[in-house]
Design a protein around this motif. Structure first.
Motif, PDB file in Angstrom:
ATOM      1  N   GLY A   1     -56.912  14.624 -26.264  1.00  0.00           N
ATOM      2  CA  GLY A   1     -56.019  13.764 -25.814  1.00  0.00           C
ATOM      3  C   GLY A   1     -54.695  14.620 -25.636  1.00  0.00           C
ATOM      4  O   GLY A   1     -54.821  15.824 -25.326  1.00  0.00           O
ATOM      5  N   PRO A   2     -53.241  13.977 -25.684  1.00  0.00           N
ATOM      6  CA  PRO A   2     -52.118  14.854 -25.462  1.00  0.00           C
ATOM      7  C   PRO A   2     -52.062  16.145 -26.451  1.00  0.00           C
ATOM      8  O   PRO A   2     -52.531  15.894 -27.524  1.00  0.00           O
ATOM      9  N   ARG A   3     -51.923  17.333 -25.731  1.00  0.00           N
ATOM     10  CA  ARG A   3     -51.562  18.473 -26.751  1.00  0.00           C
ATOM     11  C   ARG A   3     -50.990  18.003 -27.961  1.00  0.00           C
ATOM     12  O   ARG A   3     -51.420  18.722 -28.917  1.00  0.00           O
ATOM     13  N   ALA A   4     -49.622  17.427 -27.826  1.00  0.00           N
ATOM     14  CA  ALA A   4     -48.901  17.430 -28.767  1.00  0.00           C
ATOM     15  C   ALA A   4     -49.525  16.714 -29.937  1.00  0.00           C
ATOM     16  O   ALA A   4     -49.260  16.933 -31.196  1.00  0.00           O
ATOM     17  N   ALA A   5     -50.292  15.528 -29.424  1.00  0.00           N
ATOM     18  CA  ALA A   5     -50.862  14.800 -30.562  1.00  0.00           C
ATOM     19  C   ALA A   5     -51.928  15.574 -31.288  1.00  0.00           C
ATOM     20  O   ALA A   5     -52.196  15.522 -32.356  1.00  0.00           O
ATOM     21  N   CYS A   6     -52.726  16.617 -30.639  1.00  0.00           N
ATOM     22  CA  CYS A   6     -53.718  17.449 -31.017  1.00  0.00           C
ATOM     23  C   CYS A   6     -53.225  18.373 -32.006  1.00  0.00           C
ATOM     24  O   CYS A   6     -53.637  18.554 -33.226  1.00  0.00           O
ATOM     25  N   GLU A   7     -51.809  18.750 -31.591  1.00  0.00           N
ATOM     26  CA  GLU A   7     -51.177  19.646 -32.641  1.00  0.00           C
ATOM     27  C   GLU A   7     -50.846  18.950 -33.880  1.00  0.00           C
ATOM     28  O   GLU A   7     -50.845  19.610 -34.889  1.00  0.00           O
TER      29      GLU A   7
END
Length: 105
Positions: free
Chosen positions: A64-70
Motif C-alpha cells: 500500500g502507500p509507503r507511509a502506511a507501510c512505515e
C-alpha cells in the motif's frame, strides 16, 4: 498557470506504493500477534498477510502507500504488540499487486 505545484515531495511520499516484508522475531506465536498485525494493517488500508514461520518468527507482507507501510513497521517494533518482539528485519520492494485483504496464515 499556478506558481505552486501540489505534487511535491510530501505528496509523493503519501501516494508512493510499496511492499514491506518484515520478519518479526521473538515470542510472537500463540499470543494473538498475527490477529493484532492484521487489525493494524487494515486500519492503515494495507493488504497482505501475517504468516507463522519456524524458529518463533512471523513474516508480515504488506502493500500500500509507503507511509502506511512505515507506520505498520513502527507498530511492529513498538512495545504495544502482543507477546514480545525481540527483533524486526525489514525488506522494501516494489508492490506486486498480488494481494487482496489481509490474511493470517
Amino acid at each position: 498557470m499556478s506558481d505552486t505545484d501540489d505534487t511535491g515531495p510530501a505528496d509523493s511520499a503519501n501516494t508512493e506504493q510499496a511492499r514491506l516484508t518484515a520478519w518479526v522475531h521473538g515470542h510472537v506465536q500463540g499470543v494473538g500477534f498475527r490477529w493484532w498485525t492484521r487489525a493494524r494493517a487494515l486500519e492503515l488500508g494495507l493488504v497482505g498477510s501475517a504468516t507463522n514461520l519456524p524458529a518463533r518468527r512471523v513474516e508480515v507482507v504488506a502493500e500500500g502507500p509507503r507511509a502506511a507501510c512505515e507506520r505498520l513497521l513502527a507498530a511492529l517494533r513498538s512495545t504495544d504488540t502482543p507477546g514480545q518482539v525481540d527483533h524486526v528485519a525489514e525488506q522494501w520492494s516494489a508492490p506486486k499487486g498480488d494481494r487482496t485483504g489481509f490474511v493470517e496464515r
